[in-house]
Design a protein around this motif. Structure first.
Motif, PDB file in Angstrom:
ATOM      1  N   ASP A   7      -1.843  -5.951  -2.029  1.00  0.00           N
ATOM      2  CA  ASP A   7      -0.398  -6.071  -2.226  1.00  0.00           C
ATOM      3  C   ASP A   7       0.156  -7.325  -1.562  1.00  0.00           C
ATOM      4  N   LEU A   8      -0.456  -7.752  -0.458  1.00  0.00           N
ATOM      5  CA  LEU A   8      -0.023  -8.999   0.173  1.00  0.00           C
ATOM      6  C   LEU A   8      -0.384 -10.200  -0.685  1.00  0.00           C
ATOM      7  N   SER A  14       4.485 -12.888   3.870  1.00  0.00           N
ATOM      8  CA  SER A  14       4.202 -11.836   2.894  1.00  0.00           C
ATOM      9  C   SER A  14       4.287 -10.460   3.547  1.00  0.00           C
ATOM     10  N   THR A  15       3.811 -10.361   4.803  1.00  0.00           N
ATOM     11  CA  THR A  15       3.900  -9.100   5.537  1.00  0.00           C
ATOM     12  C   THR A  15       5.356  -8.698   5.745  1.00  0.00           C
ATOM     13  N   ARG A  35       6.720  -7.429   2.520  1.00  0.00           N
ATOM     14  CA  ARG A  35       6.234  -6.080   2.224  1.00  0.00           C
ATOM     15  C   ARG A  35       6.997  -5.044   3.035  1.00  0.00           C
ATOM     16  N   SER A  75      10.457  -4.238   1.792  1.00  0.00           N
ATOM     17  CA  SER A  75      10.531  -3.490   0.537  1.00  0.00           C
ATOM     18  C   SER A  75      10.200  -2.010   0.693  1.00  0.00           C
ATOM     19  N   THR A  76       9.788  -1.589   1.897  1.00  0.00           N
ATOM     20  CA  THR A  76       9.405  -0.185   2.096  1.00  0.00           C
ATOM     21  C   THR A  76      10.640   0.679   2.309  1.00  0.00           C
ATOM     22  N   ASP A 124      -0.528 -10.160  -3.916  1.00  0.00           N
ATOM     23  CA  ASP A 124       0.443 -10.138  -5.022  1.00  0.00           C
ATOM     24  C   ASP A 124       1.777 -10.745  -4.582  1.00  0.00           C
ATOM     25  N   ILE A 125       2.207 -10.421  -3.358  1.00  0.00           N
ATOM     26  CA  ILE A 125       3.460 -10.977  -2.852  1.00  0.00           C
ATOM     27  C   ILE A 125       3.343 -12.484  -2.709  1.00  0.00           C
ATOM     28  N   THR A 143       5.356  -0.245  10.555  1.00  0.00           N
ATOM     29  CA  THR A 143       5.202  -0.108   9.111  1.00  0.00           C
ATOM     30  C   THR A 143       5.972   1.079   8.534  1.00  0.00           C
TER      31      THR A 143
END
Length: 315
Positions: free
Chosen positions: A285-286, A75-76, A79, A82-83, A288-289, A11
């Motif tokens: 947030d997942l 979705s993970t 996410r 995008s980090t 939302d994605i 992550t």
């Protein structure tokens, strides 16, 4: 290198730095004799890093649960991509499992044990039971009659997978299956599966909560799309392609919601709500994605017609 790891994706940038340093210190070179056959079925989770092309792939165990689920995994990956720590990297989930190592680094082939073939299930054994809920099928009016409720099939014999067949007349026929291994099933039956399915009465479309895999068979375009949380190595995809000559075979993104869109549907009653996703362990947030990806989905533009479901009240 194989080691016990606290999670199955990285992550943070610090995680990447730490594992790269660890591999450089303790890893085994792929051309070393001790690396041969090192990565076998014991390694159900892993990460693949290409420091030259900046590709990152991760994979987890084949779990038939709401979490992870296909859209959860995608979705993970979105996410992570995008980090800040993964800026400039090609980040994705390795749907081929440990074969993803070979896809990123072909030189690693001797280290990776090819997955064993999975047996396909005969159709009569795969179809879920109609006992307790099914009343009849009217092919003229294209109507399925069921007891109690439109989703009563999910109560009596919950499906693990669903196959939908799009006909030349833009009809859609759905079939509920009590199997998880949808891709070996497609390879086992080949293109003759379509006629075998259409010889049976269709089922109502199951709710998202019950199914973990599926396929859409599009007869007019000769296109076969599948989705599953199980690892699908290239060798297995090749067997499906050989068993469906002249067909386009591809993975369908976003799992169940992608399946609905591919069959011309966006049925709120079948899709898990945000509250249900939270109960299943999804983070905000997942969710939302996933919702953003769902909104961006292109629903099949044809006027596709699934059967109507008629509920018969026995009371």
């Amino acid at each position: 290198m194989g080691e016990k790891w606290g999670d199955w994706f990285l992550t943070k940038e610090s995680d990447r730095i730490r594992i790269v340093e660890s591999i450089l210190r303790s890893g085994v070179a792929v051309d070393d004799d001790s690396a041969r056959g090192l990565v076998d079925s014991w390694f159900c989770r892993g990460v693949v890093l290409d420091l030259v092309t900046h590709r990152y792939r991760f994979f987890g165990c084949d779990l038939q649960t709401l979490q992870p689920g296909v859209s959860y995994l995608e979705s993970t990956a979105a996410r992570l991509a995008s980090t800040p720590g993964w800026s400039g990297w090609d980040v994705g989930y390795a749907w081929s499992g440990r074969e993803g190592l070979v896809e990123v680094a072909p030189e690693a082939r001797p280290a990776v044990v090819t997955p064993a073939d999975m047996e396909g299930t005969p159709l009569d054994a795969a179809l879920t039971s109609q006992d307790g809920w099914f009343v009849g099928w009217d092919p003229i009016d294209r109507q399925i009659s069921v007891l109690y409720h439109e989703t009563s099939a999910d109560w009596f014999a919950p499906a693990s997978a669903v196959v939908s067949v799009i006909g030349s007349d833009d009809t859609v026929m759905d079939y509920q299956l009590a199997i998880n291994a949808i891709v070996p099933f497609l390879a086992h039956h080949g293109a003759s599966l379509t006629a075998s399915l259409l010889a049976h009465a269709p089922y109502p479309m199951p709710a998202e909560q019950t199914v973990h895999a599926g396929a859409v068979v599009d007869l007019p375009s000769r296109r076969l799309r599948y989705w599953t949380t199980e690892s699908v190595p290239p060798q297995l995809v090749a067997k499906v392609t050989a068993a469906w000559p002249g067909w386009t075979v591809e993975r369908l993104p976003l799992g169940f919601i992608g399946h609905l869109a591919a069959t011309g549907r966006d049925d709120e009653d079948l899709i898990m709500t945000d509250a249900e996703l939270r109960d299943g362990g999804w983070e905000e947030d997942l969710i939302d994605i996933r919702n953003s990806e769902r909104i961006a989905l292109t629903t099949d533009p044809r006027t596709l017609r699934p059967p109507r479901v008629r509920v018969i009240d026995e009371s």
